[in-house]
Design a protein around this motif. Structure first.
Motif, short mmCIF file in Angstrom:
data_model
loop_
_atom_site.label_atom_id
_atom_site.label_comp_id
_atom_site.label_asym_id
_atom_site.label_seq_id
_atom_site.Cartn_x
_atom_site.Cartn_y
_atom_site.Cartn_z
N GLY A 41 0.80 -1.22 0.00
CA GLY A 41 0.00 0.00 0.00
C GLY A 41 0.83 1.27 0.00
O GLY A 41 0.28 2.37 0.11
N LYS A 42 2.15 1.13 -0.13
CA LYS A 42 3.01 2.32 -0.04
C LYS A 42 3.33 2.91 -1.42
O LYS A 42 3.56 4.11 -1.54
N VAL A 43 3.39 2.08 -2.43
CA VAL A 43 3.80 2.57 -3.75
C VAL A 43 2.58 3.10 -4.50
O VAL A 43 1.47 2.59 -4.35
N ASP A 44 2.80 4.15 -5.31
CA ASP A 44 1.74 4.72 -6.13
C ASP A 44 1.89 4.16 -7.55
O ASP A 44 2.83 4.51 -8.26
N GLY A 45 0.96 3.32 -7.95
CA GLY A 45 1.02 2.68 -9.27
C GLY A 45 0.72 3.62 -10.42
O GLY A 45 0.87 3.23 -11.59
N ASN A 46 0.31 4.83 -10.10
CA ASN A 46 0.02 5.82 -11.14
C ASN A 46 0.83 7.10 -10.97
O ASN A 46 0.49 8.14 -11.55
N ALA A 47 1.89 7.00 -10.19
CA ALA A 47 2.70 8.21 -9.92
C ALA A 47 3.24 8.80 -11.21
O ALA A 47 3.67 8.07 -12.10
N LYS A 48 3.19 10.12 -11.30
CA LYS A 48 3.74 10.82 -12.46
C LYS A 48 5.00 11.56 -12.03
O LYS A 48 4.92 12.56 -11.31
N PRO A 49 6.16 11.10 -12.48
CA PRO A 49 7.41 11.74 -12.06
C PRO A 49 7.50 13.17 -12.57
O PRO A 49 6.91 13.51 -13.60
N ILE A 50 8.22 14.00 -11.82
CA ILE A 50 8.36 15.42 -12.16
C ILE A 50 9.85 15.78 -12.20
O ILE A 50 10.58 15.53 -11.24
N VAL A 79 23.07 18.97 -13.19
CA VAL A 79 22.35 17.96 -12.40
C VAL A 79 20.88 18.00 -12.78
O VAL A 79 20.24 19.05 -12.69
N VAL A 80 20.35 16.87 -13.22
CA VAL A 80 18.91 16.78 -13.44
C VAL A 80 18.31 15.98 -12.29
O VAL A 80 18.72 14.85 -12.01
N ARG A 81 17.38 16.61 -11.58
CA ARG A 81 16.71 15.96 -10.46
C ARG A 81 15.30 15.61 -10.87
O ARG A 81 14.56 16.45 -11.38
N VAL A 82 14.94 14.36 -10.64
CA VAL A 82 13.60 13.91 -11.00
C VAL A 82 12.96 13.24 -9.80
O VAL A 82 13.55 12.35 -9.18
N ASP A 83 11.77 13.70 -9.45
CA ASP A 83 11.03 13.18 -8.31
C ASP A 83 10.08 12.10 -8.81
O ASP A 83 9.18 12.38 -9.60
N ALA A 84 10.30 10.87 -8.35
CA ALA A 84 9.46 9.75 -8.80
C ALA A 84 8.08 9.78 -8.14
O ALA A 84 7.23 8.96 -8.48
N GLN A 85 7.88 10.66 -7.19
CA GLN A 85 6.57 10.86 -6.56
C GLN A 85 6.04 9.59 -5.92
O GLN A 85 4.82 9.33 -5.94
N GLY A 86 6.97 8.78 -5.40
CA GLY A 86 6.51 7.58 -4.69
C GLY A 86 6.11 6.43 -5.60
O GLY A 86 5.50 5.46 -5.14
N GLY A 87 6.49 6.50 -6.87
CA GLY A 87 6.25 5.38 -7.77
C GLY A 87 7.51 4.54 -7.94
O GLY A 87 8.54 4.82 -7.33
N MET A 88 7.43 3.51 -8.78
CA MET A 88 8.62 2.75 -9.13
C MET A 88 9.56 3.68 -9.90
O MET A 88 9.13 4.66 -10.52
N SER A 89 10.85 3.35 -9.91
CA SER A 89 11.87 4.28 -10.42
C SER A 89 11.89 4.45 -11.94
O SER A 89 12.36 5.47 -12.44
N LEU A 90 11.38 3.48 -12.68
CA LEU A 90 11.69 3.42 -14.12
C LEU A 90 11.17 4.60 -14.93
O LEU A 90 11.87 5.13 -15.79
N ARG A 101 12.70 9.72 -4.21
CA ARG A 101 11.41 9.17 -3.76
C ARG A 101 10.89 8.08 -4.70
O ARG A 101 9.76 8.13 -5.16
N CYS A 102 11.74 7.10 -4.97
CA CYS A 102 11.33 5.99 -5.82
C CYS A 102 11.41 4.66 -5.09
O CYS A 102 12.23 4.47 -4.21
#
Lengths: 340, 340
Positions: free
Chosen positions: B63-72, B80-91, B117-118
């Motif tokens: 219940g912790k991972v967001d299966g629809n997370a949209k990375p930003i 440096v490019v920083r990308v926030d996975a928003q609690g989804g899987m990293s890919l 946050r991946c």
């Protein structure tokens, strides 16, 4: 160490400068080398302290190194500072490019220094600690001479290829390591040979590529990497990043260049630097605390952080104002001073 | 593998998408994961192929991972490019930031991607090979869960902390490695347990911090790093660069966050990329030849380059259009498909 000799920091400097100058190093290189050896001796880093004067003198005797080389920094507006050591020892090149690397790291978040065409004899930890002292994390890599066999191999293809890393800690000595990717340092094999002791298993191969515990056979053969195929892979990465990536020699080429003259390796070096402030979006204090919690978890269970012995020596030697070296080393240095 | 099942690439995709979708992953994440698992299965990388569907499904059950997370992706003008996975899987986060990393590397010479946050379950070699396919050298590091004791320690402080590296080769498979800094993968200990076999020495500690060869005691205790104190130092470096440097969790914090739910680790990832053209002053061909000479010297003496077995599998499986997986794994996947 059984019998030792005490030397003040001034005495280390004077002895180093005398030997280096008589060997043929000009004043700038002699001073940079003397400063580095002093830094190493303060930390009781005997393997990379005054002992290295023999290699410096021998390298000068090969006639290949320029004791008066003036390094040149190539102008660049990207995140890479390239400095050509012009065939001199590496240290002046590093010193010249260091402020530029720091500035580029603060500007770009990550940056790299590539040193080209340098002779290299020195420990890497003083360099990465120059960067952690400026609040940056840093990694450094160099090839050497091809004395180390890849995992599954029979002869030397790789250098002893050290990897060093330093992480800044607020109000504390940094987290630093600096290790050879060979199973042991080459000098250690020589110490076994002098002591007439067999090597541990898994350290070396003889000239036919068979495992050996005979130090003499090992010196004629090849060393192995630490950590089997993983250490071997890491060593190849160091060859690539500190060699072909930066348009400089591999350890194979460095050994060929040396041509049996037993000088210091001749090649390049790469140093990477990271600005925690830029990478963390300014959240340095929170992340320092996170790193400190990890360090505490490691030391609370009785494990040591790398370099702790070195930092303890630094504190002791700085407080008492002198260092100790083996009397046998001191005797040899006195002889070198007379003959240099 | 004793008994095997043949699967075409379409069948791998279909099976993966069905299980992932039924588990609760939205279409974007399901497709990214299915593509990665296919890439791994083509290379016979069984440990990171379809087998990982169990971990994906279990992570969703926590219940912790967001299966629809949209990375930003955070806007930046540095390297440096920083990308926030928003609690989804990293890919998806990696895929989104990859073209920016490539562009930044070509602009600055060196650049980094920080994924925050991946949840992370995947091999790193597909990511570094995305960069070497673009002509760049690349290094990737992630923490995991704190199952690994530091050298000299008694309990888990560190993750299995893999390090991956890839170097582009003209017209050839790249030089790539991807290894855990733990002595073995955690899954291997489980395989010993199932087989009722003792572990080799030097792999693990029991819950009291004593060396053990009992797989069950090891699962309750801690693993050790490869390469003794050197591997341990490297693992700590990976914690720092892929954790506090980039404002993300250590393996200790990831395990706490997991709270015994047996999900994939939750933390950050760092990927470094290097442009050989910029670093070498445009002398790419000359330096490719230098690297190729090193590779030839390694293989001519009978040593293997890392990933050679994987590239051989890739060629075979691509040519024949199917892969083979163990029938026991296939049976378990069919059961997962029904229950997911």
């Amino acid at each position: 160490m059984s019998e030792t000799v005490k030397l003040t920091l001034d005495e280390i400097q004077e002895l180093s400068l005398t030997i280096l100058t008589k060997s043929g190093f000009g004043p700038d290189h002699a001073q940079a080398i003397a400063d580095l050896l002093t830094t190493c001796q303060i930390d009781d880093c005997q393997s990379h302290g005054l002992f290295r004067l023999f290699m410096c003198a021998q390298t000068m005797r090969t006639g290949k190194v320029d004791g008066n080389a003036k390094p040149i920094v190539a102008p660049s507006d990207d995140a890479v500072v390239r400095v050509d050591a012009q065939g001199g020892m590496s240290l002046l090149a590093f010193d010249l490019a260091l402020p530029i690397l720091i500035e580029k790291t603060r500007t770009h978040g990550i940056a790299a220094m590539a040193i080209n065409r340098c002779f290299h004899f020195s420990a890497l930890w003083p360099e990465v600690e120059s960067l952690s002292a400026a609040g940056l994390a840093a990694m450094a890599m160099v090839p050497s001479h091809a004395w180390v066999a890849p995992a599954g191999g029979t002869r030397g293809s790789l250098g002893t290829n050290p990897l060093a890393f330093s992480w800044p800690r607020q109000g504390k000595d940094p987290f630093t390591f600096d290790f050879a990717t060979s199973a042991v340092a080459r000098g250690e094999i020589e110490l076994y040979r002098r002591a007439g002791k067999p090597l541990p298993d898994g350290i070396a191969l003889d000239k036919d590529g068979n495992p050996t515990t005979d130090p003499t056979a090992a010196m004629d053969g090849a060393m192995l990497t630490f950590g089997s195929y993983k250490g071997s892979a890491l060593s190849i990465m160091i060859e690539l990043l500190a060699g072909p990536l930066i348009d400089d020699l591999t350890s194979l080429e460095s050994l060929e260049f040396d041509g049996g003259t037993a000088g210091a390796p001749y090649h390049g070096e790469i140093i990477l630097a990271f600005d925690p402030s830029r990478f963390s979006g300014g959240r340095v204090a929170e992340n320092d605390a996170r790193a400190e919690r990890l360090f505490a978890d490691i030391t609370e269970q009785g494990a040591r952080l790398p370099s702790q012995r070195r930092f303890a020596a630094r504190a002791q030697n700085t407080a008492r104002g002198y260092v100790e070296i083996a009397k046998t080393l001191h005797d040899d240095l006195m002889a070198l001073k007379d003959q240099a």
